[in-house]
Motif scaffolding. Structure first.
Motif, short mmCIF file in Angstrom:
data_model
loop_
_atom_site.label_atom_id
_atom_site.label_comp_id
_atom_site.label_asym_id
_atom_site.label_seq_id
_atom_site.Cartn_x
_atom_site.Cartn_y
_atom_site.Cartn_z
N TYR A 179 0.85 -1.20 0.00
CA TYR A 179 0.00 0.00 0.00
C TYR A 179 0.88 1.24 0.00
CZ TYR A 179 -4.01 -2.89 1.30
OH TYR A 179 -5.01 -3.83 1.31
N LEU A 180 0.59 2.16 -0.93
CA LEU A 180 1.32 3.42 -0.98
C LEU A 180 0.29 4.54 -1.04
CD1 LEU A 180 4.19 4.75 -1.39
CD2 LEU A 180 3.66 4.75 -3.83
N VAL A 182 -6.23 1.76 -7.77
CA VAL A 182 -6.10 3.17 -7.37
C VAL A 182 -7.34 3.68 -6.65
CG1 VAL A 182 -5.51 5.50 -8.18
CG2 VAL A 182 -4.74 3.52 -9.48
N ARG A 183 -7.13 4.39 -5.57
CA ARG A 183 -8.24 5.02 -4.85
C ARG A 183 -7.88 6.47 -4.53
NH1 ARG A 183 -10.64 1.15 -0.21
NH2 ARG A 183 -11.18 3.02 0.96
N LEU A 237 -0.13 -3.15 -6.66
CA LEU A 237 0.00 -2.12 -5.62
C LEU A 237 -1.34 -1.42 -5.36
CD1 LEU A 237 2.11 -0.30 -3.96
CD2 LEU A 237 1.92 1.27 -5.89
N HIS A 238 -1.67 -1.27 -4.10
CA HIS A 238 -2.83 -0.43 -3.73
C HIS A 238 -2.29 0.99 -3.60
CE1 HIS A 238 -5.77 -3.60 -2.77
NE2 HIS A 238 -4.67 -4.31 -2.59
N PHE A 239 -2.72 1.83 -4.52
CA PHE A 239 -2.17 3.18 -4.56
C PHE A 239 -3.27 4.20 -4.25
CE2 PHE A 239 -0.93 6.91 -7.33
CZ PHE A 239 -0.01 7.40 -6.43
N GLN A 240 -3.06 4.97 -3.17
CA GLN A 240 -4.05 5.99 -2.77
C GLN A 240 -3.47 7.38 -3.03
OE1 GLN A 240 -4.73 2.46 -1.69
NE2 GLN A 240 -3.22 3.31 -0.33
#
Ligand code: IPE
Ligand code: IPE
Ligand code: MG
Length: 239
Positions: free
Chosen positions: A54-55, A97-98, A127-130
Protein backbone atom coordinates in the motif's frame (compact mmCIF):
# COMPACT_ATOMS: atom_id res chain seq x y z
CA UNK A 1 19.23 -3.54 -0.66
CA UNK A 2 19.58 -5.79 2.36
CA UNK A 3 17.57 -8.93 1.58
CA UNK A 4 16.62 -9.32 5.22
CA UNK A 5 14.75 -5.99 5.30
CA UNK A 6 11.25 -6.14 6.70
CA UNK A 7 8.95 -4.26 4.35
CA UNK A 8 6.33 -1.96 5.80
CA UNK A 9 2.99 -3.08 4.42
CA UNK A 10 1.74 0.49 4.00
CA UNK A 11 3.90 3.56 3.32
CA UNK A 12 2.39 7.06 3.33
CA UNK A 13 4.25 10.04 1.89
CA UNK A 14 3.87 13.78 2.41
CA UNK A 15 5.58 14.85 -0.76
CA UNK A 16 7.03 18.25 -0.12
CA UNK A 17 9.58 20.68 -1.49
CA UNK A 18 8.55 20.92 -5.16
CA UNK A 19 8.56 24.71 -4.96
CA UNK A 20 11.89 24.98 -3.14
CA UNK A 21 13.49 22.50 -5.55
CA UNK A 22 12.40 24.62 -8.52
CA UNK A 23 13.42 27.90 -6.90
CA UNK A 24 16.90 26.54 -6.22
CA UNK A 25 17.19 25.99 -9.95
CA UNK A 26 15.89 29.47 -10.76
CA UNK A 27 12.71 27.94 -12.21
CA UNK A 28 9.01 28.64 -11.51
CA UNK A 29 7.31 26.57 -8.80
CA UNK A 30 5.21 24.77 -11.35
CA UNK A 31 8.32 23.23 -12.88
CA UNK A 32 8.81 21.55 -9.50
CA UNK A 33 5.26 20.21 -9.54
CA UNK A 34 5.72 18.75 -13.03
CA UNK A 35 8.89 17.01 -11.91
CA UNK A 36 7.18 15.91 -8.69
CA UNK A 37 4.41 14.21 -10.65
CA UNK A 38 7.06 12.18 -12.50
CA UNK A 39 8.61 11.16 -9.19
CA UNK A 40 5.21 9.83 -8.07
CA UNK A 41 5.12 7.49 -11.06
CA UNK A 42 8.65 6.17 -10.49
CA UNK A 43 8.14 5.66 -6.78
CA UNK A 44 4.90 3.72 -7.38
CA UNK A 45 6.81 1.23 -9.51
CA UNK A 46 9.77 0.99 -7.18
CA UNK A 47 7.63 0.62 -4.08
CA UNK A 48 5.78 -2.29 -5.59
CA UNK A 49 8.99 -3.96 -6.77
CA UNK A 50 10.32 -3.70 -3.23
CA UNK A 51 7.28 -5.51 -1.85
CA UNK A 52 5.32 -2.58 -0.43
CA UNK A 53 1.62 -3.34 -0.82
CA UNK A 54 0.00 0.00 0.00
CA UNK A 55 1.32 3.42 -0.98
CA UNK A 56 -0.53 6.62 -0.10
CA UNK A 57 0.62 10.04 -1.31
CA UNK A 58 -0.60 13.47 -0.30
CA UNK A 59 -1.07 15.39 -3.55
CA UNK A 60 -3.32 18.33 -2.61
CA UNK A 61 -4.53 19.36 0.83
CA UNK A 62 -7.70 21.20 1.85
CA UNK A 63 -5.33 24.06 2.80
CA UNK A 64 -3.67 24.12 -0.63
CA UNK A 65 -6.69 26.02 -2.10
CA UNK A 66 -5.20 29.01 -0.28
CA UNK A 67 -2.21 29.14 -2.67
CA UNK A 68 -2.16 31.71 -5.49
CA UNK A 69 -4.87 30.93 -8.06
CA UNK A 70 -2.41 30.30 -10.90
CA UNK A 71 -0.59 27.70 -8.82
CA UNK A 72 -3.88 26.00 -7.85
CA UNK A 73 -4.87 25.95 -11.55
CA UNK A 74 -1.51 24.48 -12.53
CA UNK A 75 -1.80 21.78 -9.86
CA UNK A 76 -5.33 20.88 -11.01
CA UNK A 77 -4.13 20.67 -14.60
CA UNK A 78 -1.37 18.31 -13.51
CA UNK A 79 -3.82 16.14 -11.58
CA UNK A 80 -6.08 16.00 -14.61
CA UNK A 81 -3.23 14.76 -16.80
CA UNK A 82 -2.02 12.45 -14.09
CA UNK A 83 -5.41 10.70 -13.95
CA UNK A 84 -5.16 10.06 -17.67
CA UNK A 85 -1.66 8.57 -17.64
CA UNK A 86 -2.45 6.70 -14.45
CA UNK A 87 -5.24 4.82 -16.21
CA UNK A 88 -2.63 3.38 -18.59
CA UNK A 89 0.16 2.72 -16.11
CA UNK A 90 -2.26 1.23 -13.57
CA UNK A 91 -3.24 -1.48 -16.02
CA UNK A 92 0.37 -2.26 -16.80
CA UNK A 93 1.31 -2.54 -13.14
CA UNK A 94 -1.95 -4.17 -11.97
CA UNK A 95 -2.37 -1.15 -9.67
CA UNK A 96 -5.59 -0.60 -7.71
CA UNK A 97 -6.10 3.17 -7.37
CA UNK A 98 -8.24 5.02 -4.85
CA UNK A 99 -8.60 8.76 -4.33
CA UNK A 100 -8.90 9.98 -0.73
CA UNK A 101 -10.46 13.34 0.03
CA UNK A 102 -13.56 15.37 -0.58
CA UNK A 103 -14.27 15.18 -4.30
CA UNK A 104 -17.23 17.53 -4.73
CA UNK A 105 -15.02 20.63 -4.79
CA UNK A 106 -13.06 19.27 -7.78
CA UNK A 107 -14.05 20.14 -11.35
CA UNK A 108 -16.58 17.79 -12.92
CA UNK A 109 -14.15 16.39 -15.50
CA UNK A 110 -11.61 15.52 -12.80
CA UNK A 111 -14.34 13.78 -10.79
CA UNK A 112 -15.33 11.77 -13.85
CA UNK A 113 -11.71 10.75 -14.43
CA UNK A 114 -11.32 9.70 -10.82
CA UNK A 115 -14.42 7.54 -11.06
CA UNK A 116 -13.20 5.92 -14.29
CA UNK A 117 -9.81 5.23 -12.77
CA UNK A 118 -11.20 3.75 -9.56
CA UNK A 119 -13.71 1.64 -11.44
CA UNK A 120 -11.21 0.37 -14.03
CA UNK A 121 -8.62 -0.63 -11.44
CA UNK A 122 -10.72 -1.83 -8.51
CA UNK A 123 -10.08 -5.54 -9.07
CA UNK A 124 -6.34 -5.21 -9.73
CA UNK A 125 -4.19 -7.26 -7.40
CA UNK A 126 -0.96 -5.21 -7.62
CA UNK A 127 0.00 -2.12 -5.62
CA UNK A 128 -2.83 -0.43 -3.73
CA UNK A 129 -2.17 3.18 -4.56
CA UNK A 130 -4.05 5.99 -2.77
CA UNK A 131 -3.83 9.62 -3.88
CA UNK A 132 -5.09 12.23 -1.43
CA UNK A 133 -6.66 15.15 -3.31
CA UNK A 134 -8.56 17.94 -1.55
CA UNK A 135 -7.79 15.87 1.51
CA UNK A 136 -7.65 17.07 5.09
CA UNK A 137 -7.60 14.74 8.10
CA UNK A 138 -10.03 16.95 10.02
CA UNK A 139 -12.35 17.22 7.02
CA UNK A 140 -12.32 13.42 6.68
CA UNK A 141 -13.29 13.01 10.33
CA UNK A 142 -16.07 15.62 10.00
CA UNK A 143 -17.45 13.84 6.91
CA UNK A 144 -17.32 10.50 8.73
CA UNK A 145 -19.12 12.02 11.75
CA UNK A 146 -21.85 13.34 9.47
CA UNK A 147 -22.32 9.96 7.81
CA UNK A 148 -22.54 8.27 11.20
CA UNK A 149 -25.08 10.84 12.40
CA UNK A 150 -27.15 10.26 9.27
CA UNK A 151 -27.03 6.50 9.79
CA UNK A 152 -28.05 6.97 13.43
CA UNK A 153 -30.91 9.33 12.53
CA UNK A 154 -32.14 6.78 9.97
CA UNK A 155 -32.05 4.05 12.64
CA UNK A 156 -29.24 2.10 10.94
CA UNK A 157 -26.60 2.75 13.61
CA UNK A 158 -26.98 2.83 17.38
CA UNK A 159 -24.69 5.29 19.22
CA UNK A 160 -23.65 2.55 21.65
CA UNK A 161 -22.48 0.41 18.73
CA UNK A 162 -19.94 3.00 17.54
CA UNK A 163 -16.46 1.56 18.04
CA UNK A 164 -13.04 2.39 16.61
CA UNK A 165 -13.67 -0.18 13.86
CA UNK A 166 -16.99 1.48 13.01
CA UNK A 167 -15.39 4.94 12.83
CA UNK A 168 -12.66 3.43 10.65
CA UNK A 169 -15.24 2.04 8.25
CA UNK A 170 -16.65 5.54 7.66
CA UNK A 171 -13.27 7.04 6.72
CA UNK A 172 -11.93 7.43 3.17
CA UNK A 173 -9.39 4.70 4.00
CA UNK A 174 -12.04 2.12 4.99
CA UNK A 175 -10.71 -1.39 4.62
CA UNK A 176 -7.04 -0.43 4.39
CA UNK A 177 -4.31 -1.24 6.88
CA UNK A 178 -3.00 1.87 8.64
CA UNK A 179 0.38 3.23 7.50
CA UNK A 180 3.44 1.62 9.09
CA UNK A 181 5.78 4.30 7.84
CA UNK A 182 5.22 7.99 7.05
CA UNK A 183 7.86 9.75 4.97
CA UNK A 184 8.01 13.53 4.65
CA UNK A 185 10.45 15.07 2.21
CA UNK A 186 12.25 18.44 2.36
CA UNK A 187 12.79 18.51 6.10
CA UNK A 188 9.45 19.80 7.38
CA UNK A 189 8.45 18.11 10.64
CA UNK A 190 4.68 18.45 10.78
CA UNK A 191 1.64 16.39 9.76
CA UNK A 192 -0.07 19.20 7.79
CA UNK A 193 -3.52 17.67 8.38
CA UNK A 194 -2.65 14.29 6.80
CA UNK A 195 -4.33 11.03 7.96
CA UNK A 196 -4.81 12.27 11.53
CA UNK A 197 -6.72 9.17 12.66
CA UNK A 198 -4.71 6.61 10.70
CA UNK A 199 -1.24 7.76 11.80
CA UNK A 200 -1.87 7.03 15.49
CA UNK A 201 1.15 4.67 15.79
CA UNK A 202 2.93 5.16 12.48
CA UNK A 203 6.73 5.59 12.44
CA UNK A 204 7.91 8.94 11.01
CA UNK A 205 10.86 9.45 8.71
CA UNK A 206 11.89 12.93 7.59
CA UNK A 207 14.45 13.48 4.84
CA UNK A 208 16.02 16.75 3.61
CA UNK A 209 15.68 15.55 0.00
CA UNK A 210 13.01 17.55 -1.87
CA UNK A 211 10.34 15.42 -3.56
CA UNK A 212 11.48 15.90 -7.18
CA UNK A 213 14.88 14.42 -6.19
CA UNK A 214 13.41 11.50 -4.24
CA UNK A 215 14.58 8.15 -5.60
CA UNK A 216 14.37 4.44 -5.00
CA UNK A 217 17.61 4.74 -2.97
CA UNK A 218 15.94 7.29 -0.69
CA UNK A 219 12.95 5.00 -0.28
CA UNK A 220 15.28 2.16 0.69
CA UNK A 221 16.97 4.43 3.26
CA UNK A 222 13.59 5.18 4.79
CA UNK A 223 12.73 1.48 4.97
CA UNK A 224 16.11 0.75 6.53
CA UNK A 225 15.50 3.40 9.18
CA UNK A 226 12.07 1.86 9.78
CA UNK A 227 13.75 -1.50 10.33
CA UNK A 228 15.80 -0.01 13.14
CA UNK A 229 12.81 1.35 15.01
CA UNK A 230 11.71 -0.28 18.21
CA UNK A 231 8.13 -0.30 17.12
CA UNK A 232 5.41 0.23 19.70
CA UNK A 233 2.09 -1.53 19.11
CA UNK A 234 3.01 -2.38 15.49
CA UNK A 235 0.00 -0.38 14.35
CA UNK A 236 -3.13 -0.26 16.46
CA UNK A 237 -5.17 -2.38 14.07
CA UNK A 238 -2.58 -5.14 14.24
CA UNK A 239 -3.22 -5.57 18.00
C1 IPE B 1 4.62 19.84 -2.39
O1 IPE B 1 5.53 20.84 -2.70
C2 IPE B 1 3.49 19.75 -3.39
C3 IPE B 1 2.20 20.23 -2.89
C4 IPE B 1 1.93 20.56 -1.68
C5 IPE B 1 1.12 20.32 -3.86
P1 IPE B 1 5.31 22.35 -2.26
O2 IPE B 1 4.56 23.05 -3.34
O3 IPE B 1 4.69 22.41 -0.92
O4 IPE B 1 6.80 22.88 -2.22
P2 IPE B 1 7.45 23.84 -1.14
O5 IPE B 1 7.16 23.24 0.20
O6 IPE B 1 6.80 25.17 -1.31
O7 IPE B 1 8.89 23.84 -1.47
C1 IPE C 1 1.43 19.30 2.61
O1 IPE C 1 2.41 20.10 2.04
C2 IPE C 1 0.35 19.03 1.63
C3 IPE C 1 0.71 18.17 0.52
C4 IPE C 1 1.84 17.54 0.40
C5 IPE C 1 -0.29 18.04 -0.50
P1 IPE C 1 2.36 21.68 2.21
O2 IPE C 1 3.64 22.19 1.68
O3 IPE C 1 1.13 22.22 1.60
O4 IPE C 1 2.27 21.81 3.78
P2 IPE C 1 2.60 23.05 4.71
O5 IPE C 1 1.79 24.18 4.19
O6 IPE C 1 4.06 23.29 4.58
O7 IPE C 1 2.22 22.59 6.07
MG1 MG D 1 5.40 22.57 0.98
Amino acid sequence: MDEGLKMPQHVAIILDGNGRWARAKGMPRNYGHVQGAKTVETICEEAYRMGIQYLTVYAFSTENWGRPQDEVDALMKLLRNYMKTCLKTAEKNRMCVRVLGEKSRLDKDIRVRIQELEEATKDNDGLHFQIAINYGGRDEIVRAARKMAEAAAAGRLRPEDITEDIVDSFLDTAGMPEPDLLIRTCNEQRISNFLLWQLAYTEFYVTPVPWPDFTKEELIKAVEAYNHRDRKHGGLKAQ
